[in-house]
Design a protein around this motif. Structure first.
Motif, PDB file in Angstrom:
ATOM      1  N   PRO A  79       6.321 128.727  95.203  1.00  0.00           N
ATOM      2  CA  PRO A  79       5.288 128.848  94.155  1.00  0.00           C
ATOM      3  C   PRO A  79       4.006 129.604  94.203  1.00  0.00           C
ATOM      4  O   PRO A  79       3.499 129.720  95.613  1.00  0.00           O
ATOM      5  N   GLY A  80       3.502 130.182  93.397  1.00  0.00           N
ATOM      6  CA  GLY A  80       1.968 130.679  93.199  1.00  0.00           C
ATOM      7  C   GLY A  80       1.115 129.734  93.389  1.00  0.00           C
ATOM      8  O   GLY A  80       1.320 128.436  93.054  1.00  0.00           O
ATOM      9  N   ALA A  81       0.080 130.038  93.919  1.00  0.00           N
ATOM     10  CA  ALA A  81      -1.388 129.153  93.886  1.00  0.00           C
ATOM     11  C   ALA A  81      -1.465 128.468  92.686  1.00  0.00           C
ATOM     12  O   ALA A  81      -2.011 127.399  92.642  1.00  0.00           O
ATOM     13  N   ASP A  82      -1.318 129.343  91.594  1.00  0.00           N
ATOM     14  CA  ASP A  82      -1.535 128.643  90.037  1.00  0.00           C
ATOM     15  C   ASP A  82      -0.621 127.734  89.745  1.00  0.00           C
ATOM     16  O   ASP A  82      -0.720 127.122  88.485  1.00  0.00           O
ATOM     17  N   GLY A  83       0.486 127.351  90.478  1.00  0.00           N
ATOM     18  CA  GLY A  83       1.509 126.705  89.822  1.00  0.00           C
ATOM     19  C   GLY A  83       2.409 127.102  88.937  1.00  0.00           C
ATOM     20  O   GLY A  83       3.334 126.211  88.396  1.00  0.00           O
ATOM     21  N   LYS A  84       2.014 128.251  88.143  1.00  0.00           N
ATOM     22  CA  LYS A  84       2.739 128.524  87.297  1.00  0.00           C
ATOM     23  C   LYS A  84       3.698 129.944  87.362  1.00  0.00           C
ATOM     24  O   LYS A  84       4.700 130.182  86.696  1.00  0.00           O
ATOM     25  N   HIS A  85       3.448 130.525  88.489  1.00  0.00           N
ATOM     26  CA  HIS A  85       4.130 131.651  88.941  1.00  0.00           C
ATOM     27  C   HIS A  85       4.666 131.553  90.417  1.00  0.00           C
ATOM     28  O   HIS A  85       4.496 130.474  91.107  1.00  0.00           O
ATOM     29  N   SER A  86       5.479 132.565  90.941  1.00  0.00           N
ATOM     30  CA  SER A  86       6.246 132.254  91.977  1.00  0.00           C
ATOM     31  C   SER A  86       6.382 133.743  92.536  1.00  0.00           C
ATOM     32  O   SER A  86       6.319 135.040  92.125  1.00  0.00           O
ATOM     33  N   TRP A  87       6.634 133.546  93.986  1.00  0.00           N
ATOM     34  CA  TRP A  87       6.813 134.662  94.876  1.00  0.00           C
ATOM     35  C   TRP A  87       8.044 134.749  95.421  1.00  0.00           C
ATOM     36  O   TRP A  87       8.672 133.587  95.826  1.00  0.00           O
ATOM     37  N   ALA A  88       8.871 135.807  95.693  1.00  0.00           N
ATOM     38  CA  ALA A  88      10.111 135.951  96.159  1.00  0.00           C
ATOM     39  C   ALA A  88      10.451 137.065  97.185  1.00  0.00           C
ATOM     40  O   ALA A  88       9.842 138.289  96.421  1.00  0.00           O
ATOM     41  N   GLY A  89      11.172 136.873  98.102  1.00  0.00           N
ATOM     42  CA  GLY A  89      11.396 138.267  98.763  1.00  0.00           C
ATOM     43  C   GLY A  89      13.021 138.411  98.712  1.00  0.00           C
ATOM     44  O   GLY A  89      13.808 137.714  98.942  1.00  0.00           O
ATOM     45  N   PHE A  90      13.362 139.641  98.561  1.00  0.00           N
ATOM     46  CA  PHE A  90      14.658 140.137  98.383  1.00  0.00           C
ATOM     47  C   PHE A  90      14.972 141.242  99.351  1.00  0.00           C
ATOM     48  O   PHE A  90      14.428 142.145  99.681  1.00  0.00           O
ATOM     49  N   HIS A  91      16.214 141.221  99.928  1.00  0.00           N
ATOM     50  CA  HIS A  91      17.043 142.018 100.586  1.00  0.00           C
ATOM     51  C   HIS A  91      17.815 142.831  99.713  1.00  0.00           C
ATOM     52  O   HIS A  91      18.682 142.171  99.404  1.00  0.00           O
ATOM     53  N   ILE A  92      17.720 144.118  99.814  1.00  0.00           N
ATOM     54  CA  ILE A  92      18.558 145.102  99.271  1.00  0.00           C
ATOM     55  C   ILE A  92      20.202 144.975  99.879  1.00  0.00           C
ATOM     56  O   ILE A  92      20.177 145.385 101.024  1.00  0.00           O
ATOM     57  N   ILE A  93      21.151 144.390  99.316  1.00  0.00           N
ATOM     58  CA  ILE A  93      22.443 144.418  99.928  1.00  0.00           C
ATOM     59  C   ILE A  93      23.658 145.502  99.473  1.00  0.00           C
ATOM     60  O   ILE A  93      24.481 145.672  99.952  1.00  0.00           O
ATOM     61  N   ASP A  94      23.308 145.886  97.971  1.00  0.00           N
ATOM     62  CA  ASP A  94      24.228 146.816  97.579  1.00  0.00           C
ATOM     63  C   ASP A  94      23.653 147.875  96.607  1.00  0.00           C
ATOM     64  O   ASP A  94      22.921 147.647  95.838  1.00  0.00           O
ATOM     65  N   LEU A  95      23.771 149.163  97.062  1.00  0.00           N
ATOM     66  CA  LEU A  95      22.945 150.246  96.567  1.00  0.00           C
ATOM     67  C   LEU A  95      23.991 151.347  96.633  1.00  0.00           C
ATOM     68  O   LEU A  95      24.119 152.071  97.731  1.00  0.00           O
ATOM     69  N   ALA A  96      24.236 152.041  95.418  1.00  0.00           N
ATOM     70  CA  ALA A  96      25.182 153.144  95.453  1.00  0.00           C
ATOM     71  C   ALA A  96      24.335 154.266  96.008  1.00  0.00           C
ATOM     72  O   ALA A  96      23.087 154.431  95.931  1.00  0.00           O
ATOM     73  N   GLU A  97      25.207 155.365  96.318  1.00  0.00           N
ATOM     74  CA  GLU A  97      24.358 156.476  97.014  1.00  0.00           C
ATOM     75  C   GLU A  97      23.453 157.252  96.225  1.00  0.00           C
ATOM     76  O   GLU A  97      22.803 157.525  96.569  1.00  0.00           O
ATOM     77  N   ASP A  98      24.109 157.346  94.784  1.00  0.00           N
ATOM     78  CA  ASP A  98      23.139 157.923  94.013  1.00  0.00           C
ATOM     79  C   ASP A  98      21.698 156.977  93.687  1.00  0.00           C
ATOM     80  O   ASP A  98      20.639 157.558  93.414  1.00  0.00           O
ATOM     81  N   GLN A  99      21.785 155.689  93.839  1.00  0.00           N
ATOM     82  CA  GLN A  99      20.776 154.771  93.418  1.00  0.00           C
ATOM     83  C   GLN A  99      19.906 154.853  94.620  1.00  0.00           C
ATOM     84  O   GLN A  99      18.727 154.816  94.597  1.00  0.00           O
ATOM     85  N   ALA A 100      20.497 154.967  95.942  1.00  0.00           N
ATOM     86  CA  ALA A 100      19.601 155.040  96.966  1.00  0.00           C
ATOM     87  C   ALA A 100      18.588 156.220  97.141  1.00  0.00           C
ATOM     88  O   ALA A 100      17.750 156.343  97.415  1.00  0.00           O
TER      89      ALA A 100
END
Length: 110
Positions: A79-100
């Protein structure tokens, strides 16, 4: 805490929004980005250990790249410090060659 990242993260002044690929729902705004993942600032909490298919959309088209489609695993969510928002960490696991290639181009501009 040990940093296990293979690629450096880039903070961005670009407005990069993330949308669920299937529902079209806005998930949040990217705070920093690397070839491996991203940190998201969101209006609502994200679920850890959930894989999402999403679109990264840039407000500014850079060398023909305005959107990147990928799959990402939410590794953590706090949760964010303001209690209204949030933070999240994502790991990219699927990415087509053209998108990479599109992601690499975008990262060069950050």
């Amino acid at each position: 805490m040990e940093d296990r990242r293979k690629h450096s993260r880039h903070s961005t002044e670009l407005q990069l929004e993330v949308f669920d690929l299937h529902s079209g729902e806005r998930l949040g705004r990217i705070v920093d980005l690397s070839a491996d993942g991203f940190m998201l600032f969101s209006d609502r909490p994200q679920m850890a250990d959930v894989v999402v298919e999403c679109r990264l959309v840039s407000e500014q088209v850079i060398e023909g790249v305005g959107e990147i489609t990928l799959g990402a695993d939410c590794l953590w969510s706090r949760p964010g410090a303001d209690g209204k928002h949030s933070w999240a960490g994502f790991h990219i696991i699927d990415l087509a060659e053209d998108q990479a290639a599109a992601l690499a181009l975008l990262l060069e501009q950050l």
